[in-house]
Design a protein around this motif. Structure first.
Motif, mmCIF file in Angstrom:
data_model
loop_
_atom_site.group_PDB
_atom_site.id
_atom_site.type_symbol
_atom_site.label_atom_id
_atom_site.label_comp_id
_atom_site.label_asym_id
_atom_site.label_seq_id
_atom_site.Cartn_x
_atom_site.Cartn_y
_atom_site.Cartn_z
ATOM 1 N N SER A 25 111.440 11.938 39.108
ATOM 2 C CA SER A 25 112.771 12.528 39.109
ATOM 3 C C SER A 25 113.785 11.400 39.074
ATOM 4 O O SER A 25 113.590 10.370 39.710
ATOM 5 C CB SER A 25 113.019 13.352 40.363
ATOM 6 O OG SER A 25 112.080 14.383 40.495
ATOM 7 N N VAL A 33 119.426 16.001 41.250
ATOM 8 C CA VAL A 33 118.357 15.644 40.321
ATOM 9 C C VAL A 33 118.868 15.870 38.905
ATOM 10 O O VAL A 33 119.247 16.975 38.536
ATOM 11 C CB VAL A 33 117.086 16.487 40.586
ATOM 12 C CG1 VAL A 33 116.021 16.168 39.556
ATOM 13 C CG2 VAL A 33 116.570 16.237 41.996
ATOM 14 N N ARG A 36 113.835 15.345 35.222
ATOM 15 C CA ARG A 36 112.474 15.411 35.768
ATOM 16 C C ARG A 36 111.490 15.206 34.619
ATOM 17 O O ARG A 36 111.783 15.541 33.486
ATOM 18 C CB ARG A 36 112.193 16.764 36.400
ATOM 19 C CG ARG A 36 112.981 17.088 37.629
ATOM 20 C CD ARG A 36 112.569 18.472 38.170
ATOM 21 N NE ARG A 36 113.480 18.941 39.157
ATOM 22 C CZ ARG A 36 113.357 18.715 40.472
ATOM 23 N NH1 ARG A 36 112.347 18.032 40.926
ATOM 24 N NH2 ARG A 36 114.245 19.193 41.312
#
Length: 77
Positions: A25, A33, A36
């Protein structure tokens, strides 16, 4: 994480052998975030990041039993 600082492309290599399914991530300093992805069986990933703004990020790498964190710098143009 290399090269570091990175521009639009960088690579992730886990320090440990990956057990099961490894992932990564990309996290900004606010904790959001932004990206990913999955590591391959050898614990590597090639990351294209043309949309990351200049700044400092945390790269979080993990699998079923292991975690590691790295700093990533995206410099300004």
């Amino acid at each position: 994480v290399y090269p570091n600082p990175a521009h639009e492309l960088f690579y992730i290599t886990s320090k440990e052998s990956i057990q099961g399914r490894g992932s990564f991530s990309i996290i900004n300093l606010s904790g959001a975030v932004l990206l990913r992805g999955i590591l391959n069986a050898e614990g590597h990933a090639e990351v294209h990041s043309p949309n990351l703004a200049p700044g400092l990020y945390i790269v979080h790498v993990e699998d079923d039993v292991y975690q590691e964190h790295h700093k990533l710098l995206i410099p300004g143009q």
